[in-house]
Design an enzyme around this catalytic site. Structure first.
Site, mmCIF file in Angstrom:
data_model
loop_
_atom_site.group_PDB
_atom_site.id
_atom_site.type_symbol
_atom_site.label_atom_id
_atom_site.label_comp_id
_atom_site.label_asym_id
_atom_site.label_seq_id
_atom_site.Cartn_x
_atom_site.Cartn_y
_atom_site.Cartn_z
ATOM 1 N N HIS A 439 8.990 22.220 33.051
ATOM 2 C CA HIS A 439 8.536 21.043 33.259
ATOM 3 C C HIS A 439 8.502 20.157 31.866
ATOM 4 O O HIS A 439 9.014 20.750 31.087
ATOM 5 C CB HIS A 439 7.036 20.775 33.577
ATOM 6 C CG HIS A 439 6.007 21.207 32.634
ATOM 7 N ND1 HIS A 439 4.689 21.084 32.840
ATOM 8 C CD2 HIS A 439 5.978 21.934 31.692
ATOM 9 C CE1 HIS A 439 3.923 21.381 31.794
ATOM 10 N NE2 HIS A 439 4.682 21.958 31.019
ATOM 11 N N GLU A 440 8.690 18.733 32.224
ATOM 12 C CA GLU A 440 8.986 17.889 31.107
ATOM 13 C C GLU A 440 10.346 17.873 30.702
ATOM 14 O O GLU A 440 10.665 17.822 29.704
ATOM 15 C CB GLU A 440 8.034 17.684 29.883
ATOM 16 C CG GLU A 440 6.631 17.838 30.072
ATOM 17 C CD GLU A 440 6.099 16.501 31.227
ATOM 18 O OE1 GLU A 440 7.018 15.447 31.317
ATOM 19 O OE2 GLU A 440 5.257 16.596 31.772
ATOM 20 N N GLY A 441 11.263 18.364 31.452
ATOM 21 C CA GLY A 441 12.611 18.625 31.255
ATOM 22 C C GLY A 441 13.065 20.251 31.176
ATOM 23 O O GLY A 441 12.545 20.627 29.971
#
Length: 596
Positions: A439-441
């Site tokens: 998550h978050e890239g």
């Protein structure tokens, strides 16, 4: 039982960073060393008394979707009420908004403590702070009064709504619409997925930060705008009004990180959904990157905390668990040894210590740079630090997510069969941490961001700043006899890394697909060099404290051996990575989809 290593936090904050000196500036004058210690004391007490007790139960009895609402363990709300009353929601915000104006360095250290105890419950304030910072930076005065102030006070929680069912990380493909209304608001219509904290019954309201397209906007990322979309409409005084048209469509059920709801949300499909434009039209992604970059550093800290929690559990177990004897002891009636006496168990513990304490050093360093940027009045110096922060953000997110997860694997190994059971928390910590490379890239996206954007940004100024700072600390270490070989080793790795970076940067213009084919390998390589720097900084401080007979000698000698371990066992792997990167290897491009 998970325990907090306050000795390491104190060493990192005060001895290595000198965080108490931030109080010399008027903005942070409330935070001398005594005040910082008091904040950490409060965070530890709340974490151990209110976050930790329900962590395992929350994992085994995750939030449920019942009659259109989320049903979860009531202790989550009770813990966050204590957190709110202690002022932690607003700790980093200005006094103007009734915040504590705490340095980011200290707020991050407190966040580390809460995440060690219970990452699921800690997820709600993590998201709320990021959303509130976005409104503080780009919202109108009215939006700040309506939404920011109650978020700082912990009444309203926040989320970030980016991904859609047909568009995960590819934000240029989002289709959620924002239709202008005569009163200046927008009607939001669309669906969002993977929304952490997307719904719950804990807070009075939820403030969703939503990316959407205004009809007629340019295609791709240039046509995205940002909107505040509350679960409940509010008046000018932040009083709760009618339900907005945000509907919980369901919950995703995860391998780990189960304590934080992960929602599918429908906007405006059944009832009108009102949104408020943040800033200018079509600049939404640029605004959202502030929250995303903050979140990326926060994800790195969360990954570090989970790695540290596993390390503390496995260390305690290794000291207490008797098993086996030294290889030379053939007497079956001699007492068994605690497993920490065995060399391979020490290797597993050293690998964990090197990862989590190296990662913590990097995350606190990044937070300290944030504070220095805020205080710097010289525009050129501030810009230099901003470029440095941009460069290390993908590393701060991804290195802990990969290698503190590896530390969790080692923790399971130390406990053996017990590590694979629910009798101990290490299997849960591993599952929780497995989300962080995603998550978050994702890890791969961070590699492309680092090599494809950040390295070349401003003509490579960020990379030059990073190299200069590493060389400065190499010179400091070289002045200490016990560290000269370590300093020389890191200097060699840095020189080779700069050369490899130059080759890849040159190739980007000619053949970006080939240059970026091994961007993830580059991310890991530069991350290892950066963590090696963090360890050399810690070792330099430890040597100086030992020479002056300050502090616990065993603790400081442990730092020196952990530095030696990282530079001897882990850092040399990067030479193989650089050799491959230098050739611009095309193996992954040569392999065709149909050949798998």
């Amino acid at each position: 039982m998970i325990t907090i290593d306050r000795a390491d936090l104190a060493f990192q904050l005060f001895d290595v960073l000198g965080a108490e000196r931030l109080a010399e500036n008027q903005r942070f004058s409330d935070y001398d060393r005594a005040a910082i210690e008091a904040a950490l004391d409060t965070a530890e007490r709340i974490a151990i008394d209110h976050f930790l007790p329900h962590a395992a139960d929350l994992d085994q009895n995750e939030p449920r979707f019942v009659d259109g609402k989320v049903v979860m363990d009531s202790r989550v709300g009770e813990a966050l009420a204590v957190y709110r009353d202690a002022g932690f929601f607003g700790a980093g915000f200005d006094h103007e908004w009734s915040g504590g104006q705490m340095p980011e360095t200290i707020r991050s250290a407190c966040s580390f403590i809460f995440s060690m105890a219970n990452s699921g419950t800690a997820g709600y304030p993590f998201l709320t702070v990021g959303a509130a910072n976005l409104i503080a930076a780009f919202g109108t005065p009215e939006q700040k009064e309506r939404f920011l102030r109650p978020m700082v006070g912990g009444r309203f929680f926040g989320t970030m709504c980016l991904s859609e069912p047909q568009a995960g990380s590819s934000l240029s493909d989002i289709i959620t619409r924002a239709e202008p209304q005569q009163d200046g608001t927008f009607r939001i219509v669309g669906r969002k997925m993977w929304i952490s904290g997307g719904d719950q019954e804990i807070s009075e309201n939820i403030v969703h930060m939503v990316l959407a397209r205004i009809p007629g906007s340019p295609p791709g990322v240039k046509g995205i705008s940002l909107f505040i979309v509350p679960k409940y409409l509010v008046d000018e005084s932040s009083a709760i009004g009618a339900r907005n048209g945000v509907v919980l469509a369901g919950l995703n059920h995860k391998m780990g990180y189960r304590g934080t709801t992960n929602a599918l949300l429908n906007f405006g499909e059944q009832e009108p959904c009102t949104g408020y434009l943040v800033g200018e039209e079509h600049k939404g992604l640029a605004y959202m990157f502030q929250m995303m970059n903050e979140a990326r550093i926060g994800v790195g800290m969360g990954a570090t905390a989970l790695g540290a929690a596993g390390y503390r559990v496995s260390l305690a177990y290794a000291r207490e668990r008797p098993q086996g004897r030294h290889p030379g002891d053939k007497d079956p009636e001699s007492p068994q040894l605690p497993i920490i006496e065995h060399a391979d168990v020490r290797r597993l513990l050293l690998a964990q210590k090197a990862a989590v304490e190296g990662a913590l050093a990097l995350l606190l360093y990044a937070a300290h740079v944030v504070d220095k940027i805020r205080l710097e009045s010289d525009e050129a110096k501030r810009r230099e630090m901003e470029l440095l922060l941009d460069l290390i953000t993908p590393i701060a997110k991804s290195w802990p997510s990969e290698f503190c997860l590896e530390a969790n694997k080692h923790a399971i190994q130390v406990l053996g069969g017990y590590g694979y059971t629910r009798d101990y928390p290490v299997e849960r910590l591993y599952r929780d941490n497995r989300l962080n490379p995603i998550h978050e890239g994702t890890h791969g996206i961070q590699g492309i961001d680092l090599l494809g954007r950040k390295v070349a940004q401003a003509g490579g100024a960020g990379m030059r700043t990073l190299a200069a700072r590493i060389m400065h600390d190499i010179a400091e270490a070289n002045a200490e006899d016990p560290l000269r070989s370590h300093a020389a080793e890191l200097a060699g790795h840095l020189s080779e890394t700069v050369a490899t970076t130059g080759k890849l940067a040159g190739a980007l213009a000619d053949n970006p697909r080939l240059a970026l084919a091994n961007a993830t390998l580059y991310l890991d390589m530069l991350g290892h060099v950066t963590i090696g720097w963090m360890w050399l900084r810690q070792a330099t401080t430890a040597v100086r404290k030992l020479r002056s007979s300050e502090g616990d000698a065993d603790f400081l000698k442990g730092k020196l051996v952990a530095c030696r371990y990282f530079l001897s066992y882990e850092l040399p792997r990067t030479r193989v990575q650089r050799a491959l990167l230098d050739t611009l290897d095309d193996t992954t491009l040569t392999m065709k989809p149909g050949w798998f």
